[in-house]
Design a protein around this motif. Sequence first.
Motif, PDB file in Angstrom:
ATOM      1  N   SER A  72       0.787  -1.310  -0.055  1.00 22.19           N
ATOM      2  CA  SER A  72       0.146   0.097   0.141  1.00 22.19           C
ATOM      3  C   SER A  72       0.772   1.148   0.061  1.00 22.19           C
ATOM      4  CB  SER A  72      -0.618  -0.056   1.163  1.00 22.19           C
ATOM      5  OG  SER A  72      -0.140  -0.059   2.335  1.00 22.19           O
ATOM      6  N   ARG A  73       2.151   1.182   0.344  1.00 21.79           N
ATOM      7  CA  ARG A  73       2.894   2.423   0.634  1.00 21.79           C
ATOM      8  C   ARG A  73       4.010   2.585  -0.347  1.00 21.79           C
ATOM      9  NH1 ARG A  73       3.930   3.722   6.351  1.00 21.79           N
ATOM     10  NH2 ARG A  73       4.677   5.752   5.458  1.00 21.79           N
ATOM     11  N   SER A  74       4.598   1.429  -0.609  1.00 18.90           N
ATOM     12  CA  SER A  74       6.271   1.559  -1.300  1.00 18.90           C
ATOM     13  C   SER A  74       6.301   0.707  -2.364  1.00 18.90           C
ATOM     14  CB  SER A  74       7.214   1.089   0.093  1.00 18.90           C
ATOM     15  OG  SER A  74       7.398   2.071   1.078  1.00 18.90           O
ATOM     16  N   GLY A  75       6.950   1.477  -3.416  1.00 17.29           N
ATOM     17  CA  GLY A  75       7.212   0.919  -4.599  1.00 17.29           C
ATOM     18  C   GLY A  75       8.216   1.677  -5.408  1.00 17.29           C
ATOM     19  N   SER A  76       8.969   0.901  -6.204  1.00 14.25           N
ATOM     20  CA  SER A  76       9.919   1.599  -7.084  1.00 14.25           C
ATOM     21  C   SER A  76      10.001   1.196  -8.583  1.00 14.25           C
ATOM     22  CB  SER A  76      11.280   1.115  -6.442  1.00 14.25           C
ATOM     23  OG  SER A  76      12.419   1.542  -7.297  1.00 14.25           O
ATOM     24  N   VAL A  77      10.012   2.069  -9.371  1.00 12.29           N
ATOM     25  CA  VAL A  77      10.086   1.831 -10.730  1.00 12.29           C
ATOM     26  C   VAL A  77      11.099   2.576 -11.425  1.00 12.29           C
ATOM     27  CG1 VAL A  77       7.611   1.226 -11.054  1.00 12.29           C
ATOM     28  CG2 VAL A  77       8.428   3.551 -11.318  1.00 12.29           C
ATOM     29  N   LYS A  83      20.512   5.247  -8.463  1.00 14.24           N
ATOM     30  CA  LYS A  83      19.685   5.722  -7.262  1.00 14.24           C
ATOM     31  C   LYS A  83      18.847   4.600  -6.824  1.00 14.24           C
ATOM     32  CE  LYS A  83      19.377  10.360  -9.376  1.00 14.24           C
ATOM     33  NZ  LYS A  83      18.480  11.293  -9.958  1.00 14.24           N
ATOM     34  N   THR A  84      18.487   4.726  -5.677  1.00  9.72           N
ATOM     35  CA  THR A  84      17.578   3.820  -4.811  1.00  9.72           C
ATOM     36  C   THR A  84      16.375   4.731  -4.123  1.00  9.72           C
ATOM     37  OG1 THR A  84      19.032   3.915  -2.769  1.00  9.72           O
ATOM     38  CG2 THR A  84      19.428   2.107  -4.656  1.00  9.72           C
ATOM     39  N   ASP A  85      15.412   4.006  -4.132  1.00 15.24           N
ATOM     40  CA  ASP A  85      14.297   4.512  -3.270  1.00 15.24           C
ATOM     41  C   ASP A  85      14.491   3.655  -1.885  1.00 15.24           C
ATOM     42  OD1 ASP A  85      13.453   5.938  -5.210  1.00 15.24           O
ATOM     43  OD2 ASP A  85      12.119   4.337  -5.951  1.00 15.24           O
ATOM     44  N   CYS A  87      12.061   2.437   1.535  1.00 16.08           N
ATOM     45  CA  CYS A  87      10.563   1.861   1.640  1.00 16.08           C
ATOM     46  C   CYS A  87      10.044   2.782   2.578  1.00 16.08           C
ATOM     47  CB  CYS A  87      10.638   0.493   2.171  1.00 16.08           C
ATOM     48  SG  CYS A  87       8.937  -0.105   2.726  1.00 16.08           S
ATOM     49  N   LYS A  88       8.752   3.374   2.558  1.00 12.70           N
ATOM     50  CA  LYS A  88       8.360   4.210   3.515  1.00 12.70           C
ATOM     51  C   LYS A  88       7.846   3.328   4.891  1.00 12.70           C
ATOM     52  CE  LYS A  88       6.607   7.324   0.051  1.00 12.70           C
ATOM     53  NZ  LYS A  88       6.484   6.631  -1.387  1.00 12.70           N
ATOM     54  N   SER A  89       7.809   2.237   4.796  1.00  4.12           N
ATOM     55  CA  SER A  89       7.279   1.412   5.963  1.00  4.12           C
ATOM     56  C   SER A  89       8.318   0.796   6.733  1.00  4.12           C
ATOM     57  CB  SER A  89       6.332   0.162   5.666  1.00  4.12           C
ATOM     58  OG  SER A  89       5.158   0.679   4.913  1.00  4.12           O
ATOM     59  N   CYS A  90       9.415   0.153   6.093  1.00  4.96           N
ATOM     60  CA  CYS A  90      10.400  -0.275   6.836  1.00  4.96           C
ATOM     61  C   CYS A  90      11.749   0.574   6.830  1.00  4.96           C
ATOM     62  CB  CYS A  90      10.580  -1.761   6.542  1.00  4.96           C
ATOM     63  SG  CYS A  90      11.512  -2.127   4.666  1.00  4.96           S
ATOM     64  N   GLY A  91      11.969   1.433   5.812  1.00  8.94           N
ATOM     65  CA  GLY A  91      13.172   2.311   5.621  1.00  8.94           C
ATOM     66  C   GLY A  91      14.248   1.671   5.208  1.00  8.94           C
ATOM     67  N   ARG A  92      14.239   0.482   4.731  1.00  6.26           N
ATOM     68  CA  ARG A  92      15.249  -0.379   3.851  1.00  6.26           C
ATOM     69  C   ARG A  92      15.292   0.405   2.350  1.00  6.26           C
ATOM     70  NH1 ARG A  92      14.381  -6.329   5.643  1.00  6.26           N
ATOM     71  NH2 ARG A  92      14.279  -6.050   7.979  1.00  6.26           N
ATOM     72  N   PRO A  93      16.675   0.151   1.838  1.00  3.99           N
ATOM     73  CA  PRO A  93      16.525   0.262   0.460  1.00  3.99           C
ATOM     74  C   PRO A  93      15.792  -0.588  -0.333  1.00  3.99           C
ATOM     75  CG  PRO A  93      18.886  -0.234   1.211  1.00  3.99           C
ATOM     76  CD  PRO A  93      17.950  -0.126   2.411  1.00  3.99           C
ATOM     77  N   ILE A  94      15.079   0.058  -1.513  1.00  2.34           N
ATOM     78  CA  ILE A  94      14.436  -0.996  -2.431  1.00  2.34           C
ATOM     79  C   ILE A  94      15.509  -1.154  -3.492  1.00  2.34           C
ATOM     80  CG2 ILE A  94      12.656  -1.191  -4.093  1.00  2.34           C
ATOM     81  CD1 ILE A  94      10.955   0.561  -2.188  1.00  2.34           C
ATOM     82  N   LEU A  95      16.313  -2.292  -3.624  1.00  2.00           N
ATOM     83  CA  LEU A  95      17.145  -2.750  -4.698  1.00  2.00           C
ATOM     84  C   LEU A  95      16.605  -3.430  -5.599  1.00  2.00           C
ATOM     85  CD1 LEU A  95      20.298  -3.278  -2.280  1.00  2.00           C
ATOM     86  CD2 LEU A  95      19.899  -1.386  -3.339  1.00  2.00           C
ATOM     87  N   PHE A  96      17.365  -3.337  -6.606  1.00  2.10           N
ATOM     88  CA  PHE A  96      16.986  -4.262  -8.035  1.00  2.10           C
ATOM     89  C   PHE A  96      18.033  -5.149  -8.132  1.00  2.10           C
ATOM     90  CE2 PHE A  96      14.314  -0.890  -8.855  1.00  2.10           C
ATOM     91  CZ  PHE A  96      13.219  -1.263  -9.328  1.00  2.10           C
ATOM     92  N   ASP A  98      20.244  -5.726 -10.319  1.00  4.72           N
ATOM     93  CA  ASP A  98      21.589  -5.203 -10.951  1.00  4.72           C
ATOM     94  C   ASP A  98      22.329  -4.220 -10.210  1.00  4.72           C
ATOM     95  OD1 ASP A  98      19.753  -3.173 -11.258  1.00  4.72           O
ATOM     96  OD2 ASP A  98      20.374  -2.954 -13.433  1.00  4.72           O
ATOM     97  N   GLN A  99      21.778  -4.233  -8.852  1.00  2.00           N
ATOM     98  CA  GLN A  99      22.300  -3.067  -7.919  1.00  2.00           C
ATOM     99  C   GLN A  99      23.261  -3.694  -6.719  1.00  2.00           C
ATOM    100  OE1 GLN A  99      18.628  -0.993  -6.856  1.00  2.00           O
ATOM    101  NE2 GLN A  99      19.800   0.946  -7.656  1.00  2.00           N
ATOM    102  N   ALA A 100      24.329  -3.330  -6.227  1.00  2.00           N
ATOM    103  CA  ALA A 100      25.149  -3.659  -5.149  1.00  2.00           C
ATOM    104  C   ALA A 100      24.367  -3.188  -3.760  1.00  2.00           C
ATOM    105  CB  ALA A 100      26.687  -3.031  -5.256  1.00  2.00           C
TER     106      ALA A 100
END
Length: 102
Positions: A72-77, A83-85, A87-96, A98-100
């Motif tokens: 309901s709150r956090s997504g990344s496209v 650059k990374t986004d 999460c608005k809930s847990c605060g962790r980075p949303i990684l893809f 191909d990212q370290a």
Amino acid sequence: MRKLKRKHARLFWGLFWTFWGLEGAAWVLRLAGGERLLAAASWIAPLAFLPLAGAGLLWRFRLQCPNCRDRSRSGSVRLNPQKTDRCKSCGRPILFDDQAEE
């Protein structure tokens, strides 16, 4: 840490811009006038919402935070791997994939 797949973000943007391309084509056909062109535009405009619905479903179920799965709150496209986004809930980075990790 789990990661999202970059191909899902690319597919999201492809579907999103397909929607706008079809809507733009329908708009141009309406402006051009003519009975046949107006009939074509009346079919293209509603069909354009199929890629938009697909993009929405993809974002909702494949591009949300892989850590807490808060849909309901956090997504990344993002397509830029620099650059990374966060999460608005847990605060962790949303990684893809191909990212370290940080």
